[in-house]
Design an enzyme around this catalytic site. Structure first.
Site, short mmCIF file in Angstrom:
data_model
loop_
_atom_site.label_atom_id
_atom_site.label_comp_id
_atom_site.label_asym_id
_atom_site.label_seq_id
_atom_site.Cartn_x
_atom_site.Cartn_y
_atom_site.Cartn_z
N ARG A 60 -44.11 23.06 22.72
CA ARG A 60 -44.32 22.93 24.18
C ARG A 60 -44.00 24.28 24.81
O ARG A 60 -43.01 24.94 24.43
CB ARG A 60 -43.40 21.85 24.79
N ASP A 97 -49.60 28.52 21.05
CA ASP A 97 -50.63 27.49 21.26
C ASP A 97 -50.36 26.76 22.57
O ASP A 97 -51.18 25.98 23.03
CB ASP A 97 -50.63 26.49 20.09
N GLU A 140 -49.40 26.03 31.48
CA GLU A 140 -50.76 25.82 30.98
C GLU A 140 -51.54 24.74 31.72
O GLU A 140 -52.77 24.72 31.67
CB GLU A 140 -50.71 25.43 29.49
N HIS A 186 -53.71 25.14 23.35
CA HIS A 186 -53.21 23.83 22.97
C HIS A 186 -54.21 23.10 22.06
O HIS A 186 -54.60 21.97 22.34
CB HIS A 186 -52.90 23.01 24.23
P1 NAI Z 1 -40.54 14.76 15.64
O1 NAI Z 1 -39.94 13.86 16.67
O2 NAI Z 1 -40.97 14.19 14.32
O3 NAI Z 1 -39.54 15.98 15.35
C1 NAI Z 1 -38.86 16.66 16.34
C2 NAI Z 1 -37.59 17.22 15.72
O4 NAI Z 1 -36.91 18.01 16.72
C3 NAI Z 1 -36.61 16.15 15.26
O5 NAI Z 1 -36.17 16.39 13.95
C4 NAI Z 1 -35.48 16.24 16.25
O6 NAI Z 1 -34.21 15.90 15.69
C5 NAI Z 1 -35.55 17.71 16.61
N1 NAI Z 1 -34.83 18.03 17.85
C6 NAI Z 1 -34.62 17.23 18.94
N2 NAI Z 1 -33.89 17.89 19.86
C7 NAI Z 1 -33.65 19.12 19.35
C8 NAI Z 1 -32.94 20.25 19.81
N3 NAI Z 1 -32.31 20.23 21.00
N4 NAI Z 1 -32.88 21.35 19.03
C9 NAI Z 1 -33.49 21.36 17.81
N5 NAI Z 1 -34.18 20.32 17.31
C10 NAI Z 1 -34.25 19.21 18.07
O7 NAI Z 1 -41.77 15.47 16.37
P2 NAI Z 1 -43.07 16.15 15.71
O8 NAI Z 1 -44.12 15.14 15.51
O9 NAI Z 1 -42.64 16.98 14.56
O10 NAI Z 1 -43.54 17.08 16.92
C11 NAI Z 1 -42.77 18.20 17.35
C12 NAI Z 1 -43.33 18.68 18.66
O11 NAI Z 1 -44.64 19.21 18.47
C13 NAI Z 1 -43.52 17.58 19.73
O12 NAI Z 1 -42.34 17.41 20.48
C14 NAI Z 1 -44.64 18.12 20.58
O13 NAI Z 1 -44.07 18.76 21.70
C15 NAI Z 1 -45.33 19.16 19.71
N6 NAI Z 1 -46.74 18.85 19.45
C16 NAI Z 1 -47.67 19.81 19.75
C17 NAI Z 1 -49.01 19.58 19.51
C18 NAI Z 1 -50.05 20.63 19.79
O14 NAI Z 1 -51.25 20.32 19.78
N7 NAI Z 1 -49.68 21.87 20.02
C19 NAI Z 1 -49.46 18.29 18.98
C20 NAI Z 1 -48.38 17.38 18.63
C21 NAI Z 1 -47.07 17.65 18.89
#
Ligand code: NAI
Length: 345
Positions: A231, A255, A260, A292
């Site tokens: 993000r 990305d 954005e 994105h």
């Molecule tokens: P997920 O929920 O599986 O993993 C997120 C991880 O971040 C978890 O292990 C969690 O413990 C950790 N976390 C939470 N708070 C934290 C902090 N303060 N410091 C460090 N780590 C922390 O999520 P997933 O599926 O891996 O997605 C990650 C991110 O990718 C999403 O939040 C979303 O913003 C982004 N995303 C971007 C996309 C794009 O097209 N560019 C598409 C899909 C997701």
């Protein structure tokens, strides 16, 4: 027939939603506009709304949708930082798509990394112009470099596997480290200090907003490559620009971008970009920006449509329980079921 107002509709997501909608007796009203206080009216007569990352779902909009009889807000994405979950509680149910293709995002991060360090973007433009010079295209081996992964959830872990395939040393920081995962966890400061490449895969929260700012950049190695496919607001873009100008940051692959919402996903060629900061970043030779698109694979689009349609259907059918419901009180609906044997509302 369930009627769904589909905000911020794009040509690429309509076919899959039409397909799964037909299978589940659901009609989509595709609206090109984003959801805002002014456009919330357009959901009138619908049972649900379907929104994406840059739609606004604040308290005022939730109240308007509630007045119009909307019973469920279906996010067709994973992140939900644009929704006031707390305000929705007791009024409108909120569902999301927790995972559609973590591979798509992790692979895009890897694509950006390789493009940047091997100057593929520059070589592509040169050879199209029959310029076969190699001057200025020297890259570096990824093998043996240290990559710091922030957030070791679904996407972060796949990215870690990809990096290991390249023979990189992986260190990680996560607020909630995964025990027994075989991942080497370090503190955020250690990660910032030791990494040649830093890739962000954590959600945007109050705690993570601007986690990469001038202080964090000050702790990084000279020449660090920063990847953000998570993000935009995880990075303070002004501080990043300063880091690039000071030759501290070797490259940035973005990305996502904090501002954005009114820029990405649209064709702005031929227009003057009003965002000076983004224009300056894009003008840098060591910055790559994609708008994105990390999620944008056929597999992901099908999964998003199928899961979103199932989420909405499961709310209207049977007991209304949906595994992908977001509840501010417990974070996830499963907890409601486990602890209270029912939904929170
Ligand atoms: P997920 O929920 O599986 O993993 C997120 C991880 O971040 C978890 O292990 C969690 O413990 C950790 N976390 C939470 N708070 C934290 C902090 N303060 N410091 C460090 N780590 C922390 O999520 P997933 O599926 O891996 O997605 C990650 C991110 O990718 C999403 O939040 C979303 O913003 C982004 N995303 C971007 C996309 C794009 O097209 N560019 C598409 C899909 C997701």
């Amino acid at each position: 027939m369930i009627k769904v107002a589909f905000f911020d509709a794009k040509a690429y997501d309509m076919p899959s939603f039409k397909h799964y909608g037909r299978l589940h007796d659901m009609e989509f009203k595709f609206l090109e506009t984003k959801l805002t206080e002014d456009t919330a009216e357009l959901a009138n007569g619908c049972d649900a709304v379907c929104v994406f990352v840059n739609d606004t779902v604040n308290a005022a909009i939730i109240d308007k949708l509630h007045e119009h009889g909307i019973r469920i807000i279906a996010l067709r994405c994973a992140g939900y930082n644009n929704v006031d979950i707390r305000h929705a509680f007791g009024k409108i149910h909120v569902v999301h798509v927790p995972a559609y293709s973590p591979y798509a995002v992790a692979e895009h991060a890897a694509a950006l990394l390789l493009t940047s360090v091997r100057r593929i973007h520059k070589a592509y433009n040169r050879t199209r112009d029959f310029n076969f010079s190699l001057n200025g295209l020297t890259g570096f081996d990824l093998h043996g470099k240290t990559v710091g992964v922030v957030g070791t959830g679904k996407i972060g872990r796949i990215f870690i596997d990809i990096c290991r395939g390249f023979g990189m040393q992986v260190i990680a920081y996560d607020r909630f480290p995964a025990e027994g995962s075989g991942i080497t966890y370090v503190s955020l400061d250690e990660l910032l200090q030791q990494s040649d490449i830093i890739s962000l895969h954590c959600p945007l929260t109050d705690e993570t907003r601007h986690m990469i700012g001038s202080e964090a950049i000050g702790k990084m190695k000279k020449g660090v490559v920063i990847l953000n496919t998570s993000r935009g607001a995880l990075i303070d873009a002004e501080a990043l620009l300063e880091g690039i100008k000071a030759r501290k940051v070797g490259a940035a692959c973005l990305d996502v971008y904090e501002e954005e919402a009114d820029i990405f996903f649209e064709d702005r060629s031929g227009h003057i970009l009003n965002d000076e900061l983004l224009a300056r970043l894009i003008s840098m030779p060591n910055v790559i920006v994609t708008s994105h698109q990390a999620f944008l694979t056929e597999e992901a689009l099908n999964n998003i449509a199928e899961t979103t349609v199932n989420n909405i259907r499961s709310y209207f059918d049977g007991d209304g329980l949906c595994d992908n419901e977001l509840c501010y009180r417990c974070g996830k609906i499963e907890q409601c079921r486990k602890e209270r044997k029912q939904k929170c509302f």
